[in-house]
Design a protein around this motif. Structure first.
Motif, PDB file in Angstrom:
ATOM      1  N   LEU A  10       1.081  -1.122  -0.074  1.00 20.21           N
ATOM      2  CA  LEU A  10      -0.017   0.124   0.371  1.00 20.21           C
ATOM      3  C   LEU A  10       1.035   1.185   0.015  1.00 20.21           C
ATOM      4  O   LEU A  10       0.397   2.285  -0.452  1.00 20.21           O
ATOM      5  N   PHE A  11       1.713   1.403   0.516  1.00 19.52           N
ATOM      6  CA  PHE A  11       2.856   2.517   0.921  1.00 19.52           C
ATOM      7  C   PHE A  11       3.349   2.877  -0.605  1.00 19.52           C
ATOM      8  O   PHE A  11       3.430   3.878  -0.744  1.00 19.52           O
ATOM      9  N   VAL A  12       4.188   1.518  -0.956  1.00 15.89           N
ATOM     10  CA  VAL A  12       5.326   1.911  -2.158  1.00 15.89           C
ATOM     11  C   VAL A  12       4.198   2.501  -3.633  1.00 15.89           C
ATOM     12  O   VAL A  12       3.911   3.111  -3.808  1.00 15.89           O
ATOM     13  N   VAL A  13       2.715   1.275  -3.583  1.00 20.22           N
ATOM     14  CA  VAL A  13       1.704   1.671  -4.789  1.00 20.22           C
ATOM     15  C   VAL A  13       1.630   3.202  -4.366  1.00 20.22           C
ATOM     16  O   VAL A  13       1.836   3.993  -5.486  1.00 20.22           O
ATOM     17  N   GLY A  14       1.019   3.438  -3.251  1.00 21.48           N
ATOM     18  CA  GLY A  14       0.715   4.990  -2.877  1.00 21.48           C
ATOM     19  C   GLY A  14       1.938   6.538  -2.885  1.00 21.48           C
ATOM     20  O   GLY A  14       1.138   6.857  -4.367  1.00 21.48           O
ATOM     21  N   TRP A  15       2.707   5.513  -2.926  1.00 21.35           N
ATOM     22  CA  TRP A  15       3.707   7.159  -3.981  1.00 21.35           C
ATOM     23  C   TRP A  15       3.623   6.833  -5.219  1.00 21.35           C
ATOM     24  O   TRP A  15       4.265   7.918  -5.301  1.00 21.35           O
ATOM     25  N   ILE A  16       3.914   5.283  -5.825  1.00 21.23           N
ATOM     26  CA  ILE A  16       4.345   5.669  -7.039  1.00 21.23           C
ATOM     27  C   ILE A  16       2.984   6.295  -7.277  1.00 21.23           C
ATOM     28  O   ILE A  16       3.240   7.357  -8.725  1.00 21.23           O
ATOM     29  N   PHE A  17       1.802   6.390  -7.583  1.00 20.28           N
ATOM     30  CA  PHE A  17       0.377   7.133  -7.468  1.00 20.28           C
ATOM     31  C   PHE A  17       1.158   8.568  -7.955  1.00 20.28           C
ATOM     32  O   PHE A  17       1.126   9.464  -8.000  1.00 20.28           O
ATOM     33  N   GLN A  18       1.403   9.223  -6.318  1.00 18.98           N
ATOM     34  CA  GLN A  18       1.988  10.775  -6.181  1.00 18.98           C
ATOM     35  C   GLN A  18       2.873  11.084  -6.643  1.00 18.98           C
ATOM     36  O   GLN A  18       3.317  12.532  -7.752  1.00 18.98           O
ATOM     37  N   PHE A  19       3.742  10.361  -7.391  1.00 15.63           N
ATOM     38  CA  PHE A  19       4.996  11.121  -8.488  1.00 15.63           C
ATOM     39  C   PHE A  19       4.641  11.078  -9.497  1.00 15.63           C
ATOM     40  O   PHE A  19       4.948  11.805  -9.933  1.00 15.63           O
ATOM     41  N   VAL A  20       3.294   9.350 -10.043  1.00 18.72           N
ATOM     42  CA  VAL A  20       3.114   9.723 -11.651  1.00 18.72           C
ATOM     43  C   VAL A  20       2.881  10.821 -11.641  1.00 18.72           C
ATOM     44  O   VAL A  20       2.601  11.636 -12.888  1.00 18.72           O
ATOM     45  N   GLY A  21       1.532  11.108 -10.627  1.00 23.66           N
ATOM     46  CA  GLY A  21       0.787  12.325 -10.507  1.00 23.66           C
ATOM     47  C   GLY A  21       1.416  13.937 -10.583  1.00 23.66           C
ATOM     48  O   GLY A  21       1.218  14.910 -11.587  1.00 23.66           O
ATOM     49  N   HIS A  22       2.273  13.910 -10.464  1.00 23.87           N
ATOM     50  CA  HIS A  22       4.001  14.876 -10.337  1.00 23.87           C
ATOM     51  C   HIS A  22       4.313  15.367 -11.722  1.00 23.87           C
ATOM     52  O   HIS A  22       4.696  16.512 -12.146  1.00 23.87           O
ATOM     53  N   ALA A  23       4.462  13.812 -12.143  1.00 26.21           N
ATOM     54  CA  ALA A  23       5.070  14.139 -13.763  1.00 26.21           C
ATOM     55  C   ALA A  23       4.202  14.947 -14.761  1.00 26.21           C
ATOM     56  O   ALA A  23       4.222  15.108 -14.796  1.00 26.21           O
ATOM     57  N   TYR A  24       2.982  14.579 -14.374  1.00 28.13           N
ATOM     58  CA  TYR A  24       2.137  15.121 -15.279  1.00 28.13           C
ATOM     59  C   TYR A  24       1.749  16.620 -14.914  1.00 28.13           C
ATOM     60  O   TYR A  24       1.451  17.934 -15.784  1.00 28.13           O
ATOM     61  N   GLU A  25       1.626  16.649 -13.531  1.00 31.32           N
ATOM     62  CA  GLU A  25       1.845  18.353 -12.322  1.00 31.32           C
ATOM     63  C   GLU A  25       3.407  18.875 -13.454  1.00 31.32           C
ATOM     64  O   GLU A  25       2.950  20.547 -14.021  1.00 31.32           O
ATOM     65  N   ARG A  26       3.911  18.315 -13.733  1.00 33.19           N
ATOM     66  CA  ARG A  26       5.454  18.944 -14.121  1.00 33.19           C
ATOM     67  C   ARG A  26       5.739  20.082 -12.875  1.00 33.19           C
ATOM     68  O   ARG A  26       6.810  20.454 -13.290  1.00 33.19           O
ATOM     69  N   LYS A  27       5.981  19.469 -12.128  1.00 32.48           N
ATOM     70  CA  LYS A  27       5.897  20.646 -10.294  1.00 32.48           C
ATOM     71  C   LYS A  27       6.684  19.889  -9.304  1.00 32.48           C
ATOM     72  O   LYS A  27       5.792  18.430  -9.339  1.00 32.48           O
ATOM     73  N   PRO A  28       6.994  19.884  -8.750  1.00 34.25           N
ATOM     74  CA  PRO A  28       7.917  18.582  -7.686  1.00 34.25           C
ATOM     75  C   PRO A  28       6.807  18.596  -6.204  1.00 34.25           C
ATOM     76  O   PRO A  28       5.773  19.595  -6.155  1.00 34.25           O
ATOM     77  N   PRO A  29       6.761  17.865  -5.499  1.00 32.25           N
ATOM     78  CA  PRO A  29       5.620  17.622  -4.635  1.00 32.25           C
ATOM     79  C   PRO A  29       6.266  18.787  -3.386  1.00 32.25           C
ATOM     80  O   PRO A  29       7.289  19.561  -3.264  1.00 32.25           O
ATOM     81  N   GLU A  30       5.060  19.092  -2.461  1.00 34.50           N
ATOM     82  CA  GLU A  30       4.879  20.523  -1.816  1.00 34.50           C
ATOM     83  C   GLU A  30       6.418  19.997  -0.799  1.00 34.50           C
ATOM     84  O   GLU A  30       6.978  20.611  -0.096  1.00 34.50           O
ATOM     85  N   PHE A  31       6.111  18.428  -0.422  1.00 33.38           N
ATOM     86  CA  PHE A  31       6.909  18.274   0.736  1.00 33.38           C
ATOM     87  C   PHE A  31       8.602  18.169   0.610  1.00 33.38           C
ATOM     88  O   PHE A  31       8.984  18.451   1.944  1.00 33.38           O
TER      89      PHE A  31
END
Length: 102
Positions: free
Chosen positions: A59-80
């Motif tokens: 769950l942890f790994v897949v959740g983070w994959i979703f996060q970083f894939v989303g930011h690839a579309y956004e073309r912005k680094p994660p706020e954290f």
């Protein structure tokens, strides 16, 4: 005052929302955030049932994959990466989104 700051939760969530405008990123975060949040208490379960380790880890790994894939579309680094407090803001953003407020 939220997160030991003069900003309110609404201000934190508003700033977070500004960095999450792309529909695919928002969808990825809508899926990824609860997966990560659910994994955290499940890690405690491993103290009494260590054989269940694949569940919280997955769950942890897949959740983070979703996060970083989303930011690839956004073309912005994660706020954290700029401010670690945004790790908590993301969960509040997700709760607001589920209530139709974000």
């Amino acid at each position: 005052m939220a997160l030991m700051s003069t900003r309110s939760w609404n201000e934190w969530i508003g700033e977070y929302a500004q960095s999450h405008q792309h529909p695919t990123n928002r969808l990825c975060h809508t899926i990824g955030i609860p997966l990560i949040a659910l994994s955290l208490p499940l890690f405690l379960v491993l103290l009494v049932a260590p054989h269940l380790w694949p569940l919280p880890v997955g769950l942890f790994v897949v959740g983070w994959i979703f996060q970083f894939v989303g930011h690839a579309y956004e073309r912005k680094p994660p706020e954290f990466l700029r401010d670690p407090r945004f790790l908590f803001v993301g969960l509040r953003w997700w709760m607001a989104k589920m209530r139709g407020q974000a």
